[in-house]
Design an enzyme around this catalytic site. Structure first.
Site, PDB file in Angstrom:
ATOM      1  N   HIS A   1      51.311  54.722  53.570  1.00 39.47           N
ATOM      2  CA  HIS A   1      52.413  54.505  52.877  1.00 39.47           C
ATOM      3  C   HIS A   1      52.951  53.461  53.443  1.00 39.47           C
ATOM      4  O   HIS A   1      54.106  52.829  54.057  1.00 39.47           O
ATOM      5  CB  HIS A   1      53.965  55.160  53.358  1.00 39.47           C
TER       6      HIS A   1
ATOM      7  N   ASN B   1      53.104  58.002  58.141  1.00 32.62           N
ATOM      8  CA  ASN B   1      54.377  57.606  58.747  1.00 32.62           C
ATOM      9  C   ASN B   1      54.084  55.918  58.770  1.00 32.62           C
ATOM     10  O   ASN B   1      53.097  54.920  58.643  1.00 32.62           O
ATOM     11  CB  ASN B   1      54.365  57.811  60.031  1.00 32.62           C
ATOM     12  N   VAL B   2      55.375  54.724  59.082  1.00 34.24           N
ATOM     13  CA  VAL B   2      55.189  54.091  58.570  1.00 34.24           C
ATOM     14  C   VAL B   2      55.822  53.133  60.407  1.00 34.24           C
ATOM     15  O   VAL B   2      55.809  51.846  60.328  1.00 34.24           O
ATOM     16  CB  VAL B   2      56.329  52.952  57.732  1.00 34.24           C
ATOM     17  N   ASP B   3      55.683  53.684  61.473  1.00 40.33           N
ATOM     18  CA  ASP B   3      56.487  53.337  62.730  1.00 40.33           C
ATOM     19  C   ASP B   3      55.294  52.405  63.434  1.00 40.33           C
ATOM     20  O   ASP B   3      55.769  52.494  64.510  1.00 40.33           O
ATOM     21  CB  ASP B   3      57.017  54.544  63.068  1.00 40.33           C
TER      22      ASP B   3
ATOM     23  N   GLU C   1      58.170  74.378  60.673  1.00 43.08           N
ATOM     24  CA  GLU C   1      58.710  75.112  59.740  1.00 43.08           C
ATOM     25  C   GLU C   1      57.631  75.694  58.626  1.00 43.08           C
ATOM     26  O   GLU C   1      56.354  74.978  58.732  1.00 43.08           O
ATOM     27  CB  GLU C   1      59.948  75.023  59.018  1.00 43.08           C
TER      28      GLU C   1
ATOM     29  N   CYS D   1      55.430  38.882  50.422  1.00 44.28           N
ATOM     30  CA  CYS D   1      56.269  38.399  49.518  1.00 44.28           C
ATOM     31  C   CYS D   1      56.062  39.134  47.987  1.00 44.28           C
ATOM     32  O   CYS D   1      54.398  39.592  48.205  1.00 44.28           O
ATOM     33  CB  CYS D   1      55.233  36.803  49.079  1.00 44.28           C
TER      34      CYS D   1
ATOM     35  N   ALA E   1      55.318  70.015  67.607  1.00 47.41           N
ATOM     36  CA  ALA E   1      54.041  69.069  67.684  1.00 47.41           C
ATOM     37  C   ALA E   1      53.908  68.547  69.117  1.00 47.41           C
ATOM     38  O   ALA E   1      52.462  68.478  69.299  1.00 47.41           O
ATOM     39  CB  ALA E   1      53.565  67.934  66.436  1.00 47.41           C
TER      40      ALA E   1
ATOM     41  N   CYS F   1      59.582  34.385  51.862  1.00 46.84           N
ATOM     42  CA  CYS F   1      58.924  33.480  51.720  1.00 46.84           C
ATOM     43  C   CYS F   1      58.538  32.190  52.450  1.00 46.84           C
ATOM     44  O   CYS F   1      58.468  31.249  52.234  1.00 46.84           O
ATOM     45  CB  CYS F   1      57.547  34.137  50.871  1.00 46.84           C
TER      46      CYS F   1
ATOM     47  N   ASN G   1      53.893  72.847  62.996  1.00 52.09           N
ATOM     48  CA  ASN G   1      55.113  72.527  62.140  1.00 52.09           C
ATOM     49  C   ASN G   1      56.240  73.576  62.370  1.00 52.09           C
ATOM     50  O   ASN G   1      55.485  74.352  62.568  1.00 52.09           O
ATOM     51  CB  ASN G   1      54.847  72.363  60.275  1.00 52.09           C
TER      52      ASN G   1
HETATM   53  C1  BJW Z   1      58.228  68.597  62.444  1.00 50.77           C
HETATM   54  C2  BJW Z   1      58.649  68.370  64.214  1.00 50.77           C
HETATM   55  C3  BJW Z   1      58.315  68.446  65.585  1.00 50.77           C
HETATM   56  C4  BJW Z   1      60.038  67.995  61.968  1.00 50.77           C
HETATM   57  N1  BJW Z   1      56.903  69.150  65.205  1.00 50.77           N
HETATM   58  N2  BJW Z   1      56.642  68.730  63.088  1.00 50.77           N
HETATM   59  C5  BJW Z   1      57.506  64.572  40.248  1.00 50.77           C
HETATM   60  C6  BJW Z   1      56.079  65.524  40.256  1.00 50.77           C
HETATM   61  C7  BJW Z   1      55.176  65.740  41.554  1.00 50.77           C
HETATM   62  C8  BJW Z   1      54.848  63.950  42.223  1.00 50.77           C
HETATM   63  C9  BJW Z   1      56.220  63.253  41.269  1.00 50.77           C
HETATM   64  C10 BJW Z   1      56.980  63.849  40.632  1.00 50.77           C
HETATM   65  N3  BJW Z   1      57.991  62.086  39.864  1.00 50.77           N
HETATM   66  C11 BJW Z   1      57.735  61.618  40.862  1.00 50.77           C
HETATM   67  C12 BJW Z   1      56.177  61.801  41.558  1.00 50.77           C
HETATM   68  C13 BJW Z   1      55.388  60.712  42.299  1.00 50.77           C
HETATM   69  C14 BJW Z   1      56.260  60.702  43.506  1.00 50.77           C
HETATM   70  C15 BJW Z   1      56.142  61.419  44.647  1.00 50.77           C
HETATM   71  O1  BJW Z   1      55.242  62.516  45.627  1.00 50.77           O
HETATM   72  N4  BJW Z   1      57.741  62.554  44.621  1.00 50.77           N
HETATM   73  C16 BJW Z   1      58.244  63.768  44.824  1.00 50.77           C
HETATM   74  C17 BJW Z   1      58.769  63.892  45.785  1.00 50.77           C
HETATM   75  C18 BJW Z   1      59.028  64.104  43.740  1.00 50.77           C
HETATM   76  N5  BJW Z   1      54.922  60.016  44.769  1.00 50.77           N
HETATM   77  C19 BJW Z   1      54.824  58.215  44.483  1.00 50.77           C
HETATM   78  O2  BJW Z   1      55.433  57.838  43.712  1.00 50.77           O
HETATM   79  C20 BJW Z   1      54.386  58.296  45.689  1.00 50.77           C
HETATM   80  N6  BJW Z   1      53.461  57.589  44.250  1.00 50.77           N
HETATM   81  C21 BJW Z   1      52.338  57.688  43.571  1.00 50.77           C
HETATM   82  O3  BJW Z   1      52.255  58.951  43.089  1.00 50.77           O
HETATM   83  O4  BJW Z   1      51.817  56.906  42.503  1.00 50.77           O
HETATM   84  C22 BJW Z   1      51.934  57.041  41.218  1.00 50.77           C
HETATM   85  C23 BJW Z   1      52.764  57.245  40.685  1.00 50.77           C
HETATM   86  C24 BJW Z   1      53.920  57.253  40.727  1.00 50.77           C
HETATM   87  C25 BJW Z   1      54.725  57.291  39.167  1.00 50.77           C
HETATM   88  C26 BJW Z   1      55.143  58.793  38.986  1.00 50.77           C
HETATM   89  C27 BJW Z   1      53.658  59.249  39.265  1.00 50.77           C
HETATM   90  C28 BJW Z   1      52.778  58.540  39.602  1.00 50.77           C
HETATM   91  C29 BJW Z   1      54.266  56.618  46.080  1.00 50.77           C
HETATM   92  C30 BJW Z   1      54.895  57.815  47.513  1.00 50.77           C
HETATM   93  C31 BJW Z   1      55.965  56.877  48.648  1.00 50.77           C
HETATM   94  C32 BJW Z   1      56.738  57.935  49.486  1.00 50.77           C
HETATM   95  N7  BJW Z   1      57.242  56.720  50.407  1.00 50.77           N
HETATM   96  C33 BJW Z   1      58.341  57.379  51.611  1.00 50.77           C
HETATM   97  C34 BJW Z   1      58.977  56.113  52.040  1.00 50.77           C
HETATM   98  C35 BJW Z   1      58.214  55.289  52.604  1.00 50.77           C
HETATM   99  C36 BJW Z   1      58.832  53.926  53.431  1.00 50.77           C
HETATM  100  C37 BJW Z   1      59.502  54.247  54.192  1.00 50.77           C
HETATM  101  O5  BJW Z   1      59.399  54.895  55.395  1.00 50.77           O
HETATM  102  O6  BJW Z   1      60.718  54.038  53.769  1.00 50.77           O
HETATM  103  O7  BJW Z   1      57.136  57.854  53.001  1.00 50.77           O
HETATM  104  S1  BJW Z   1      58.791  58.658  51.204  1.00 50.77           S
HETATM  105  C38 BJW Z   1      59.360  59.233  52.243  1.00 50.77           C
HETATM  106  O8  BJW Z   1      58.348  60.780  52.412  1.00 50.77           O
HETATM  107  C39 BJW Z   1      58.126  58.351  53.542  1.00 50.77           C
HETATM  108  C40 BJW Z   1      57.430  59.525  54.385  1.00 50.77           C
HETATM  109  O9  BJW Z   1      56.158  58.897  54.269  1.00 50.77           O
HETATM  110  C41 BJW Z   1      56.787  60.796  52.670  1.00 50.77           C
HETATM  111  C42 BJW Z   1      56.678  61.969  52.965  1.00 50.77           C
HETATM  112  O10 BJW Z   1      57.630  62.502  54.398  1.00 50.77           O
HETATM  113  P1  BJW Z   1      57.055  63.185  55.221  1.00 50.77           P
HETATM  114  O11 BJW Z   1      55.556  62.743  56.290  1.00 50.77           O
HETATM  115  O12 BJW Z   1      56.479  64.466  54.772  1.00 50.77           O
HETATM  116  O13 BJW Z   1      58.041  63.945  55.808  1.00 50.77           O
HETATM  117  P2  BJW Z   1      59.975  64.944  55.726  1.00 50.77           P
HETATM  118  O14 BJW Z   1      60.260  64.419  55.972  1.00 50.77           O
HETATM  119  O15 BJW Z   1      59.589  65.546  54.147  1.00 50.77           O
HETATM  120  O16 BJW Z   1      58.917  66.373  56.509  1.00 50.77           O
HETATM  121  C43 BJW Z   1      59.072  66.719  58.093  1.00 50.77           C
HETATM  122  C44 BJW Z   1      58.064  67.892  58.102  1.00 50.77           C
HETATM  123  O17 BJW Z   1      58.458  67.325  59.761  1.00 50.77           O
HETATM  124  C45 BJW Z   1      58.846  69.010  57.528  1.00 50.77           C
HETATM  125  O18 BJW Z   1      58.010  69.501  57.822  1.00 50.77           O
HETATM  126  C46 BJW Z   1      59.288  69.448  59.529  1.00 50.77           C
HETATM  127  O19 BJW Z   1      59.594  70.821  59.454  1.00 50.77           O
HETATM  128  C47 BJW Z   1      58.748  69.033  60.759  1.00 50.77           C
HETATM  129  N8  BJW Z   1      59.187  68.785  61.197  1.00 50.77           N
HETATM  130  N9  BJW Z   1      60.262  67.822  63.573  1.00 50.77           N
HETATM  131  C48 BJW Z   1      55.677  69.419  63.612  1.00 50.77           C
HETATM  132  N10 BJW Z   1      58.688  68.232  66.102  1.00 50.77           N
HETATM  133 ZN    ZN Z   2      55.505  33.781  48.796  1.00 53.41          ZN
END
Ligand code: BJW
Ligand code: ZN
Length: 251
Positions: free
Chosen positions: A125, A108-110, A222, A133, A238, A154, A220
């Site tokens: 993240h 999380n970024v929050d 789900e 910058c 949670a 910047c 979770n």
């Molecule tokens: C509850 C609840 C409650 C609800 N109680 N539970 C193909 C295959 C594999 C990998 C790749 C691919 N193509 C590209 C990639 C790499 C890519 C990736 O993984 N993509 C997949 C999606 C396919 N990853 C990257 O690019 C990463 N970098 C990297 O790998 O570098 C090397 C590389 C580069 C290029 C190619 C290959 C390798 C960087 C990832 C950066 C993610 N950024 C974000 C945005 C951050 C900034 C912003 O906030 O704007 O990060 S995306 C978004 O997803 C954010 C989150 O941190 C991240 C994860 O999401 P999270 O936290 O899991 O949230 P949700 O919404 O998905 O799920 C919520 C969950 O909570 C659910 O399960 C609910 O059920 C549950 N829930 N209420 C408990 N009350």
């Molecule tokens: Zn600068």
């Protein structure tokens, strides 16, 4: 009967958290959902209304920095009004109990974990309150809501500032990732909370910990790909489950 079974499992996990030396927690957007911060995936998730490729990639930012900044400015506004919930507070208490034997890895970024009192936090993240910058090494924490100027520039070199978060296709911060990997090698129990487990590399953290013999406890609303390897899976919010499995005892 069902409640009794649940109670026994809560007590079992509490005991494990106390008896296993090194404990890690991995959190995702789900932990902040009860604070009113939208998740990414799922019915009300951000990616249902917005296209990640148009907002959360370096290409999107190069194409239209103003659009991307407007979206982040809107999210900063929502987050600025959010308060940590019982889930964040339970993890802050866990840090008090385990001290240096605990680490919180968050996607999380929050910044809500820190607001709840957690200090041992690895943000894989980045942080939405950080501005970086695009040309020089300048960075700042900026809590203006809304931002005074969009897109911000910047003060050192005049080039564009960008949100200090990790976008798709970008590497995670190396120093943070090194520390995460160290913990994945030594952790004896990992709590996995509110993450869909689909974004790499964070999605693999629980698998690496499991391979190194950690007990995996998932919370979770789900099941996720991580549920397949979880030793304990608690279906629920949670903010409701964590206070039931975090021990009361202070060191
Ligand atoms: C509850 C609840 C409650 C609800 N109680 N539970 C193909 C295959 C594999 C990998 C790749 C691919 N193509 C590209 C990639 C790499 C890519 C990736 O993984 N993509 C997949 C999606 C396919 N990853 C990257 O690019 C990463 N970098 C990297 O790998 O570098 C090397 C590389 C580069 C290029 C190619 C290959 C390798 C960087 C990832 C950066 C993610 N950024 C974000 C945005 C951050 C900034 C912003 O906030 O704007 O990060 S995306 C978004 O997803 C954010 C989150 O941190 C991240 C994860 O999401 P999270 O936290 O899991 O949230 P949700 O919404 O998905 O799920 C919520 C969950 O909570 C659910 O399960 C609910 O059920 C549950 N829930 N209420 C408990 N009350
Ligand atoms: Zn600068």
């Amino acid at each position: 009967m069902k409640e009794e079974k649940h109670r026994v499992l809560y007590e079992k996990v509490k005991d494990l958290i106390l008896s296993r030396e090194k404990v890690c927690a991995l959190t995702g957007a789900g932990i902040s959902a009860e604070s009113g911060v939208p998740t990414f995936r799922g019915k009300d998730g951000l990616w249902n209304k917005y296209n990640p490729a148009e907002l959360a990639t370096p290409e999107a930012f190069s194409r239209d920095p103003e659009l991307v900044w407007k979206w982040y400015d809107w999210r900063r506004q929502i987050i600025s009004e959010a308060k940590p919930n019982a889930g964040h507070l339970a993890l802050a208490k866990l840090e008090e109990i385990k001290g240096e034997n605990f680490i919180l890895i968050t996607q999380n970024v929050d910044g809500l974990h820190q607001k709840a009192g957690s200090k041992r936090v690895l943000e894989v993240h980045g942080n939405i309150w950080k501005l970086k910058c695009t040309s020089c090494t300048y960075e700042e924490f900026n809590y203006d809501v809304p931002l005074k100027v969009i897109p911000p520039r910047c003060p050192e070199c005049g080039n564009l500032l960008r949100p200090g978060v990790v976008w798709f296709g970008e590497s995670l911060p190396f120093d943070v990732l090194d520390e995460v990997e160290r913990w994945l090698r030594m952790c004896d129990l990992m709590l996995v909370i509110g993450t869909s487990g689909v974004v790499q590399p964070a999605a693999s953290f629980a698998f690496v910990a499991k391979h190194n013999d950690a007990v995996i406890v998932e919370v979770n609303i789900e099941r996720t790909p991580i549920s397949e390897i979880a030793d304990f899976f608690f279906l629920g919010k949670a903010g409701e489950i964590l206070p039931l499995i975090i021990p009361e005892i202070l060191k």
